[in-house]
Design an enzyme around this catalytic site. Sequence first.
Site, short mmCIF file in Angstrom:
data_model
loop_
_atom_site.label_atom_id
_atom_site.label_comp_id
_atom_site.label_asym_id
_atom_site.label_seq_id
_atom_site.Cartn_x
_atom_site.Cartn_y
_atom_site.Cartn_z
N GLU A 283 2.00 1.94 -3.43
CA GLU A 283 0.96 2.51 -4.14
C GLU A 283 1.05 4.23 -3.97
OE1 GLU A 283 -3.28 3.84 -3.46
OE2 GLU A 283 -3.20 1.65 -2.68
N HIS B 91 0.83 -1.11 -0.09
CA HIS B 91 -0.17 -0.04 -0.08
C HIS B 91 0.82 1.32 0.05
CE1 HIS B 91 -2.48 3.16 2.42
NE2 HIS B 91 -2.96 2.98 1.41
#
Length: 460
Positions: free
Chosen positions: A78, A75
Amino acid sequence: MRFTLLSRFALAALIPIGAVHAATPAAAGATFEATLANGMKIIVKRDPRAPTIAHMVWYRAGSVDEVNGKTGVAHVLEHMMFKGTRKLASGEFSRRVAAAGGRENAFTGRDFTAYFQQVHKSRLELVMRLEADRMANLNFSDAEFAREIKVVMEERRWRTDDQPRALVYENLFATAFKAHPNRIPTVGWMRDLETMTANDAREWYRTWYAPNNATLVVTGDADPEQVLRLARKYYGPLKKKALPERKAQDEPLQAGLRRINIKAPAELPFIAMAWHAPRLTDIDRDADVYALDVLEAILDGHDGARFTRNLVRGARIASEAGAGYDAVARGPALFVVEATPAEGKSVEELERALRSEIRRVAEEGITEEELTRVKSQVIAAQVFKRDSIFSQAMEIAIFEMSGFSHKRIDATLDRIRAVTAAQVKDVAARYFGDDTLTIATLTPLPMTAKPRAAPGGLRH
Protein backbone atom coordinates in the site's frame (compact mmCIF):
# COMPACT_ATOMS: atom_id res chain seq x y z
CA MET A 1 -14.50 -1.22 18.67
CA ARG A 2 -17.82 0.08 17.31
CA PHE A 3 -17.84 -1.22 13.74
CA THR A 4 -20.66 -3.71 13.41
CA LEU A 5 -23.60 -4.75 11.32
CA LEU A 6 -25.67 -2.25 13.24
CA SER A 7 -23.34 0.63 12.53
CA ARG A 8 -22.41 -0.31 8.97
CA PHE A 9 -25.39 -1.36 6.97
CA ALA A 10 -28.70 -0.67 8.63
CA LEU A 11 -30.18 2.28 6.77
CA ALA A 12 -29.34 0.92 3.34
CA ALA A 13 -32.74 -0.78 3.31
CA LEU A 14 -34.28 2.64 2.89
CA ILE A 15 -32.25 3.27 -0.30
CA PRO A 16 -33.65 1.99 -3.61
CA ILE A 17 -31.38 -0.24 -5.67
CA GLY A 18 -31.45 -0.04 -9.43
CA ALA A 19 -29.68 -1.64 -12.37
CA VAL A 20 -26.99 -0.04 -14.48
CA HIS A 21 -28.94 -0.61 -17.67
CA ALA A 22 -32.16 0.90 -16.33
CA ALA A 23 -33.96 3.14 -18.77
CA THR A 24 -35.02 5.62 -16.10
CA PRO A 25 -32.73 8.55 -15.19
CA ALA A 26 -30.23 8.10 -12.37
CA ALA A 27 -32.19 8.86 -9.23
CA ALA A 28 -30.58 10.34 -6.16
CA GLY A 29 -29.85 7.55 -3.70
CA ALA A 30 -30.04 4.82 -6.32
CA THR A 31 -27.21 2.30 -6.56
CA PHE A 32 -26.04 1.00 -9.94
CA GLU A 33 -23.75 -1.91 -10.70
CA ALA A 34 -21.91 -3.34 -13.69
CA THR A 35 -18.98 -5.65 -14.34
CA LEU A 36 -16.36 -4.94 -16.99
CA ALA A 37 -15.25 -7.64 -19.42
CA ASN A 38 -12.02 -8.09 -17.43
CA GLY A 39 -13.98 -8.89 -14.26
CA MET A 40 -13.72 -5.55 -12.46
CA LYS A 41 -16.92 -4.66 -10.61
CA ILE A 42 -18.21 -1.09 -10.82
CA ILE A 43 -20.70 0.26 -8.23
CA VAL A 44 -22.06 3.81 -8.36
CA LYS A 45 -24.31 5.48 -5.81
CA ARG A 46 -25.56 8.91 -6.79
CA ASP A 47 -25.82 11.62 -4.12
CA PRO A 48 -26.00 15.05 -5.79
CA ARG A 49 -26.24 17.21 -2.67
CA ALA A 50 -22.73 18.55 -3.26
CA PRO A 51 -20.64 18.64 -6.47
CA THR A 52 -18.07 16.16 -5.14
CA ILE A 53 -17.37 12.46 -5.53
CA ALA A 54 -15.54 9.73 -3.65
CA HIS A 55 -13.62 7.39 -5.96
CA MET A 56 -12.47 4.17 -4.30
CA VAL A 57 -10.69 1.08 -5.59
CA TRP A 58 -10.77 -1.92 -3.24
CA TYR A 59 -8.61 -5.01 -3.73
CA ARG A 60 -9.77 -8.20 -2.05
CA ALA A 61 -6.34 -8.85 -0.56
CA GLY A 62 -5.24 -8.10 2.97
CA SER A 63 -3.31 -9.60 5.84
CA VAL A 64 -5.64 -12.62 5.87
CA ASP A 65 -4.00 -13.63 2.58
CA GLU A 66 -0.42 -13.38 3.89
CA VAL A 67 1.89 -16.21 4.88
CA ASN A 68 4.36 -16.57 7.73
CA GLY A 69 7.64 -14.86 7.02
CA LYS A 70 6.03 -12.18 4.87
CA THR A 71 3.49 -10.68 7.25
CA GLY A 72 2.76 -7.01 6.68
CA VAL A 73 3.42 -7.17 2.94
CA ALA A 74 -0.11 -6.05 2.02
CA HIS A 75 0.36 -2.88 4.05
CA VAL A 76 3.89 -2.34 2.74
CA LEU A 77 2.65 -2.59 -0.83
CA GLU A 78 0.00 0.00 0.00
CA HIS A 79 2.84 2.39 0.83
CA MET A 80 4.71 1.53 -2.35
CA MET A 81 1.65 2.30 -4.51
CA PHE A 82 2.47 5.99 -4.01
CA LYS A 83 6.06 5.61 -5.25
CA GLY A 84 5.51 6.03 -8.95
CA THR A 85 4.65 4.17 -12.13
CA ARG A 86 6.22 3.87 -15.56
CA LYS A 87 4.52 7.17 -16.38
CA LEU A 88 4.66 9.06 -13.08
CA ALA A 89 7.54 9.87 -10.74
CA SER A 90 7.40 8.97 -7.06
CA GLY A 91 4.91 11.19 -5.27
CA GLU A 92 3.44 12.56 -8.50
CA PHE A 93 0.12 10.79 -7.93
CA SER A 94 -0.47 12.69 -4.69
CA ARG A 95 0.74 15.99 -6.14
CA ARG A 96 -1.70 15.79 -9.04
CA VAL A 97 -4.65 15.01 -6.78
CA ALA A 98 -3.70 17.88 -4.47
CA ALA A 99 -3.33 20.24 -7.44
CA ALA A 100 -6.87 19.27 -8.45
CA GLY A 101 -8.13 20.36 -5.04
CA GLY A 102 -8.71 16.82 -3.80
CA ARG A 103 -7.50 14.59 -1.03
CA GLU A 104 -6.41 10.98 -1.21
CA ASN A 105 -5.05 8.16 0.90
CA ALA A 106 -5.25 4.41 1.43
CA PHE A 107 -5.74 1.82 4.13
CA THR A 108 -5.13 -1.89 4.64
CA GLY A 109 -7.22 -4.32 6.65
CA ARG A 110 -7.41 -8.04 7.19
CA ASP A 111 -9.71 -8.58 4.22
CA PHE A 112 -8.80 -5.81 1.79
CA THR A 113 -6.61 -2.91 0.70
CA ALA A 114 -8.33 0.26 -0.48
CA TYR A 115 -7.33 3.47 -2.23
CA PHE A 116 -9.50 6.58 -2.40
CA GLN A 117 -9.73 10.11 -3.65
CA GLN A 118 -12.31 12.79 -2.84
CA VAL A 119 -12.48 15.46 -5.52
CA HIS A 120 -14.80 17.80 -7.39
CA LYS A 121 -16.95 15.80 -9.79
CA SER A 122 -15.19 17.40 -12.75
CA ARG A 123 -11.97 15.65 -11.69
CA LEU A 124 -13.38 12.13 -11.85
CA GLU A 125 -11.57 11.31 -15.08
CA LEU A 126 -8.24 12.50 -13.64
CA VAL A 127 -8.35 10.26 -10.58
CA MET A 128 -9.65 7.30 -12.56
CA ARG A 129 -6.79 7.63 -15.04
CA LEU A 130 -4.25 7.87 -12.20
CA GLU A 131 -5.67 4.89 -10.29
CA ALA A 132 -5.88 2.70 -13.38
CA ASP A 133 -2.27 3.54 -14.20
CA ARG A 134 -0.92 2.28 -10.90
CA MET A 135 -3.13 -0.81 -10.99
CA ALA A 136 -1.10 -1.98 -13.98
CA ASN A 137 2.13 0.02 -14.12
CA LEU A 138 3.54 0.33 -10.61
CA ASN A 139 7.29 0.86 -10.73
CA PHE A 140 9.53 1.42 -7.71
CA SER A 141 13.23 0.90 -7.15
CA ASP A 142 14.98 -1.19 -4.53
CA ALA A 143 16.34 2.02 -3.03
CA GLU A 144 12.84 3.49 -2.77
CA PHE A 145 11.66 0.33 -1.04
CA ALA A 146 14.60 0.39 1.39
CA ARG A 147 13.63 3.90 2.45
CA GLU A 148 9.91 3.19 2.76
CA ILE A 149 10.24 -0.05 4.73
CA LYS A 150 11.95 1.98 7.45
CA VAL A 151 8.90 4.25 7.52
CA VAL A 152 6.67 1.22 7.94
CA MET A 153 8.82 -0.16 10.76
CA GLU A 154 8.66 3.19 12.51
CA GLU A 155 4.89 3.18 12.01
CA ARG A 156 4.76 -0.17 13.76
CA ARG A 157 6.81 1.18 16.66
CA TRP A 158 4.67 4.29 16.95
CA ARG A 159 1.24 2.67 16.57
CA THR A 160 1.81 -0.70 18.25
CA ASP A 161 5.08 -1.21 20.11
CA ASP A 162 4.74 2.10 21.98
CA GLN A 163 0.99 1.77 22.55
CA PRO A 164 0.21 -0.62 25.42
CA ARG A 165 -3.41 -1.23 24.45
CA ALA A 166 -2.39 -1.94 20.88
CA LEU A 167 0.06 -4.50 22.23
CA VAL A 168 -2.71 -6.09 24.28
CA TYR A 169 -4.92 -6.47 21.22
CA GLU A 170 -2.11 -7.74 19.02
CA ASN A 171 -1.36 -10.45 21.57
CA LEU A 172 -5.04 -11.14 22.20
CA PHE A 173 -5.60 -12.01 18.55
CA ALA A 174 -2.35 -13.97 18.31
CA THR A 175 -3.51 -16.06 21.27
CA ALA A 176 -7.18 -16.45 20.35
CA PHE A 177 -6.23 -17.65 16.85
CA LYS A 178 -3.70 -20.45 16.60
CA ALA A 179 -4.04 -21.37 12.93
CA HIS A 180 -6.12 -18.77 11.11
CA PRO A 181 -4.23 -15.76 9.69
CA ASN A 182 -6.45 -13.44 11.73
CA ARG A 183 -3.65 -13.90 14.25
CA ILE A 184 -1.39 -11.80 12.00
CA PRO A 185 -1.20 -8.06 12.76
CA THR A 186 -1.99 -6.04 9.66
CA VAL A 187 1.18 -4.01 10.08
CA GLY A 188 3.16 -7.27 10.24
CA TRP A 189 5.61 -8.71 12.76
CA MET A 190 8.73 -6.61 13.12
CA ARG A 191 11.12 -9.41 12.17
CA ASP A 192 9.22 -9.99 8.92
CA LEU A 193 9.46 -6.28 8.12
CA GLU A 194 13.19 -6.31 8.82
CA THR A 195 13.76 -9.16 6.36
CA MET A 196 11.24 -8.10 3.70
CA THR A 197 12.57 -7.32 0.22
CA ALA A 198 11.37 -5.20 -2.66
CA ASN A 199 10.67 -8.39 -4.58
CA ASP A 200 8.30 -9.55 -1.82
CA ALA A 201 6.23 -6.43 -2.41
CA ARG A 202 6.43 -6.77 -6.19
CA GLU A 203 5.28 -10.39 -5.95
CA TRP A 204 2.27 -9.35 -3.86
CA TYR A 205 1.43 -6.69 -6.45
CA ARG A 206 1.73 -9.12 -9.35
CA THR A 207 -0.38 -11.71 -7.53
CA TRP A 208 -3.33 -9.71 -6.24
CA TYR A 209 -3.52 -6.37 -8.03
CA ALA A 210 -5.75 -7.18 -10.96
CA PRO A 211 -9.06 -5.82 -12.24
CA ASN A 212 -10.80 -9.12 -11.55
CA ASN A 213 -9.75 -8.82 -7.88
CA ALA A 214 -10.88 -5.20 -7.58
CA THR A 215 -14.10 -3.29 -7.01
CA LEU A 216 -14.57 0.35 -7.94
CA VAL A 217 -17.05 2.30 -5.82
CA VAL A 218 -18.01 5.85 -6.75
CA THR A 219 -20.38 7.86 -4.58
CA GLY A 220 -21.50 11.47 -4.73
CA ASP A 221 -22.61 13.69 -7.60
CA ALA A 222 -21.68 11.13 -10.24
CA ASP A 223 -23.59 10.14 -13.36
CA PRO A 224 -23.50 6.32 -13.57
CA GLU A 225 -23.30 6.37 -17.36
CA GLN A 226 -20.28 8.69 -17.24
CA VAL A 227 -18.61 6.54 -14.57
CA LEU A 228 -19.07 3.42 -16.66
CA ARG A 229 -17.85 5.11 -19.81
CA LEU A 230 -14.68 6.29 -18.06
CA ALA A 231 -14.21 2.94 -16.33
CA ARG A 232 -14.35 1.14 -19.66
CA LYS A 233 -11.84 3.64 -21.05
CA TYR A 234 -9.26 3.42 -18.26
CA TYR A 235 -9.85 0.15 -16.37
CA GLY A 236 -11.34 -1.80 -19.25
CA PRO A 237 -8.06 -2.35 -21.19
CA LEU A 238 -6.31 -3.86 -18.15
CA LYS A 239 -5.86 -7.60 -18.36
CA LYS A 240 -7.35 -9.97 -15.83
CA LYS A 241 -5.07 -12.39 -13.96
CA ALA A 242 -5.34 -15.96 -12.77
CA LEU A 243 -5.77 -15.46 -9.04
CA PRO A 244 -4.40 -17.96 -6.49
CA GLU A 245 -6.88 -20.42 -5.05
CA ARG A 246 -8.14 -19.20 -1.71
CA LYS A 247 -8.21 -22.30 0.44
CA ALA A 248 -10.54 -22.49 3.40
CA GLN A 249 -8.70 -21.73 6.63
CA ASP A 250 -10.68 -22.82 9.65
CA GLU A 251 -9.59 -22.15 13.20
CA PRO A 252 -9.47 -25.34 15.29
CA LEU A 253 -12.06 -25.48 18.04
CA GLN A 254 -10.76 -23.87 21.22
CA ALA A 255 -11.07 -26.27 24.13
CA GLY A 256 -10.22 -24.21 27.18
CA LEU A 257 -9.62 -20.78 28.64
CA ARG A 258 -6.48 -18.99 27.45
CA ARG A 259 -4.80 -16.18 29.36
CA ILE A 260 -1.96 -13.86 28.50
CA ASN A 261 -0.44 -10.97 30.41
CA ILE A 262 1.39 -8.08 28.74
CA LYS A 263 3.84 -5.93 30.69
CA ALA A 264 4.50 -2.50 29.19
CA PRO A 265 4.99 1.11 30.28
CA ALA A 266 1.50 2.43 30.95
CA GLU A 267 -0.41 4.57 33.40
CA LEU A 268 -3.30 2.16 34.01
CA PRO A 269 -4.02 -1.57 33.79
CA PHE A 270 -6.38 -2.84 31.12
CA ILE A 271 -8.27 -6.01 30.25
CA ALA A 272 -9.64 -7.37 26.97
CA MET A 273 -11.72 -10.56 26.79
CA ALA A 274 -12.53 -12.30 23.50
CA TRP A 275 -14.95 -15.15 22.84
CA HIS A 276 -15.11 -17.00 19.56
CA ALA A 277 -18.44 -16.18 17.93
CA PRO A 278 -20.10 -16.89 14.58
CA ARG A 279 -19.44 -14.77 11.53
CA LEU A 280 -22.10 -13.94 8.98
CA THR A 281 -22.23 -16.60 6.26
CA ASP A 282 -25.90 -16.62 5.30
CA ILE A 283 -27.79 -13.34 5.55
CA ASP A 284 -31.18 -15.03 5.66
CA ARG A 285 -30.42 -17.83 8.14
CA ASP A 286 -27.72 -16.72 10.58
CA ALA A 287 -30.04 -15.49 13.33
CA ASP A 288 -27.42 -15.66 16.10
CA VAL A 289 -25.24 -13.07 14.38
CA TYR A 290 -27.94 -10.42 14.55
CA ALA A 291 -28.82 -11.26 18.15
CA LEU A 292 -25.15 -10.99 19.17
CA ASP A 293 -24.90 -7.66 17.40
CA VAL A 294 -27.88 -6.38 19.37
CA LEU A 295 -26.28 -7.72 22.57
CA GLU A 296 -23.14 -5.75 21.77
CA ALA A 297 -25.25 -2.60 21.49
CA ILE A 298 -27.10 -3.39 24.73
CA LEU A 299 -23.77 -3.58 26.52
CA ASP A 300 -22.02 -0.66 24.81
CA GLY A 301 -24.23 0.98 22.20
CA HIS A 302 -25.11 4.27 23.87
CA ASP A 303 -24.54 6.40 26.97
CA GLY A 304 -27.16 4.47 28.89
CA ALA A 305 -25.87 1.03 27.88
CA ARG A 306 -25.29 -1.53 30.60
CA PHE A 307 -21.52 -1.30 30.88
CA THR A 308 -21.58 2.47 31.30
CA ARG A 309 -24.68 2.50 33.48
CA ASN A 310 -23.73 -0.35 35.78
CA LEU A 311 -19.93 -0.54 35.82
CA VAL A 312 -18.79 3.05 35.22
CA ARG A 313 -21.51 5.20 36.76
CA GLY A 314 -23.10 2.60 39.04
CA ALA A 315 -20.60 0.35 40.81
CA ARG A 316 -17.73 2.61 39.71
CA ILE A 317 -15.55 -0.40 39.21
CA ALA A 318 -14.47 0.74 35.73
CA SER A 319 -13.33 4.10 34.43
CA GLU A 320 -14.38 2.95 30.96
CA ALA A 321 -15.78 -0.22 29.43
CA GLY A 322 -16.79 -1.26 25.94
CA ALA A 323 -17.72 -4.11 23.64
CA GLY A 324 -17.21 -4.96 19.98
CA TYR A 325 -18.39 -7.63 17.57
CA ASP A 326 -17.68 -7.65 13.84
CA ALA A 327 -19.44 -10.55 12.15
CA VAL A 328 -19.02 -9.31 8.58
CA ALA A 329 -15.60 -10.56 7.54
CA ARG A 330 -13.89 -13.23 5.48
CA GLY A 331 -12.45 -14.91 8.56
CA PRO A 332 -13.71 -16.05 11.96
CA ALA A 333 -15.16 -13.55 14.41
CA LEU A 334 -14.61 -12.62 18.03
CA PHE A 335 -16.93 -10.94 20.50
CA VAL A 336 -14.69 -8.66 22.58
CA VAL A 337 -15.21 -6.70 25.78
CA GLU A 338 -12.62 -4.33 27.19
CA ALA A 339 -12.30 -2.17 30.27
CA THR A 340 -10.00 -0.11 32.46
CA PRO A 341 -10.43 -0.48 36.23
CA ALA A 342 -11.36 2.56 38.28
CA GLU A 343 -8.89 3.87 40.83
CA GLY A 344 -8.52 1.40 43.67
CA LYS A 345 -10.09 -1.48 41.72
CA SER A 346 -8.21 -4.48 40.39
CA VAL A 347 -8.30 -6.16 37.00
CA GLU A 348 -9.57 -9.32 38.70
CA GLU A 349 -12.54 -7.46 40.20
CA LEU A 350 -13.26 -5.90 36.82
CA GLU A 351 -13.14 -9.24 35.04
CA ARG A 352 -15.75 -10.63 37.42
CA ALA A 353 -17.94 -7.57 36.90
CA LEU A 354 -17.79 -7.83 33.11
CA ARG A 355 -18.70 -11.50 33.24
CA SER A 356 -21.53 -10.72 35.64
CA GLU A 357 -23.11 -8.22 33.25
CA ILE A 358 -23.21 -10.78 30.44
CA ARG A 359 -24.42 -13.49 32.79
CA ARG A 360 -27.24 -11.21 33.96
CA VAL A 361 -28.46 -10.94 30.37
CA ALA A 362 -28.26 -14.72 30.02
CA GLU A 363 -30.27 -15.29 33.18
CA GLU A 364 -32.68 -12.35 33.26
CA GLY A 365 -32.79 -11.20 29.65
CA ILE A 366 -33.25 -7.62 28.46
CA THR A 367 -36.24 -5.33 28.51
CA GLU A 368 -38.34 -4.44 25.51
CA GLU A 369 -37.45 -0.83 26.23
CA GLU A 370 -33.75 -1.61 25.84
CA LEU A 371 -34.39 -3.50 22.63
CA THR A 372 -36.50 -0.72 21.16
CA ARG A 373 -33.93 1.91 22.08
CA VAL A 374 -31.10 0.02 20.39
CA LYS A 375 -33.07 -0.43 17.18
CA SER A 376 -34.10 3.24 17.15
CA GLN A 377 -30.52 4.36 17.61
CA VAL A 378 -29.41 2.19 14.73
CA ILE A 379 -31.68 4.13 12.40
CA ALA A 380 -30.68 7.51 13.84
CA ALA A 381 -26.98 6.76 13.50
CA GLN A 382 -27.39 5.74 9.89
CA VAL A 383 -29.32 8.90 9.05
CA PHE A 384 -26.32 10.94 10.14
CA LYS A 385 -23.97 8.62 8.24
CA ARG A 386 -25.80 9.36 5.01
CA ASP A 387 -24.43 12.90 5.14
CA SER A 388 -21.02 11.52 4.15
CA ILE A 389 -20.42 10.22 0.64
CA PHE A 390 -17.24 8.61 1.99
CA SER A 391 -19.19 6.60 4.58
CA GLN A 392 -21.67 5.50 1.94
CA ALA A 393 -18.83 4.17 -0.20
CA MET A 394 -17.30 2.40 2.79
CA GLU A 395 -20.56 0.59 3.58
CA ILE A 396 -20.93 -0.68 0.04
CA ALA A 397 -17.31 -1.76 -0.37
CA ILE A 398 -16.85 -3.54 2.96
CA PHE A 399 -19.97 -5.61 2.34
CA GLU A 400 -18.62 -6.56 -1.10
CA MET A 401 -15.15 -7.40 0.24
CA SER A 402 -16.72 -9.73 2.80
CA GLY A 403 -18.26 -11.79 0.03
CA PHE A 404 -21.79 -10.36 -0.01
CA SER A 405 -23.54 -8.27 -2.62
CA HIS A 406 -24.30 -4.73 -1.55
CA LYS A 407 -27.80 -5.45 -2.83
CA ARG A 408 -28.37 -7.52 0.33
CA ILE A 409 -27.59 -4.67 2.70
CA ASP A 410 -31.30 -4.02 3.13
CA ALA A 411 -31.83 -7.60 4.32
CA THR A 412 -29.50 -7.05 7.28
CA LEU A 413 -31.71 -4.26 8.55
CA ASP A 414 -34.79 -6.43 8.28
CA ARG A 415 -33.05 -9.16 10.28
CA ILE A 416 -31.92 -6.74 12.98
CA ARG A 417 -35.42 -5.32 13.24
CA ALA A 418 -36.70 -8.86 13.75
CA VAL A 419 -34.39 -9.69 16.70
CA THR A 420 -36.33 -10.47 19.87
CA ALA A 421 -35.42 -10.08 23.52
CA ALA A 422 -35.59 -13.87 23.86
CA GLN A 423 -32.96 -14.30 21.11
CA VAL A 424 -30.58 -11.89 22.85
CA LYS A 425 -31.01 -13.78 26.12
CA ASP A 426 -30.36 -17.06 24.32
CA VAL A 427 -27.07 -16.04 22.67
CA ALA A 428 -25.83 -14.52 25.93
CA ALA A 429 -26.33 -17.92 27.52
CA ARG A 430 -24.69 -19.96 24.74
CA TYR A 431 -21.61 -18.09 23.53
CA PHE A 432 -19.84 -16.84 26.66
CA GLY A 433 -18.40 -19.91 28.35
CA ASP A 434 -14.75 -20.31 29.35
CA ASP A 435 -13.88 -22.87 26.70
CA THR A 436 -13.96 -20.30 23.87
CA LEU A 437 -12.57 -17.39 25.90
CA THR A 438 -9.18 -15.68 25.65
CA ILE A 439 -8.23 -13.01 28.20
CA ALA A 440 -5.41 -10.50 27.78
CA THR A 441 -4.43 -8.16 30.61
CA LEU A 442 -2.01 -5.27 30.80
CA THR A 443 0.30 -4.91 33.80
CA PRO A 444 1.64 -1.35 33.81
CA LEU A 445 5.36 -0.78 34.10
CA PRO A 446 6.81 2.59 35.16
CA MET A 447 6.56 5.29 32.53
CA THR A 448 10.31 5.71 32.16
CA ALA A 449 10.12 7.53 28.85
CA LYS A 450 7.75 9.89 27.14
CA PRO A 451 5.56 8.46 24.34
CA ARG A 452 7.21 8.56 20.96
CA ALA A 453 6.18 11.42 18.72
CA ALA A 454 4.51 10.62 15.46
CA PRO A 455 7.22 10.38 12.78
CA GLY A 456 6.96 12.35 9.58
CA GLY A 457 5.59 10.73 6.47
CA LEU A 458 3.14 8.33 8.12
CA ARG A 459 0.17 9.23 5.98
CA HIS A 460 -1.03 5.92 4.57
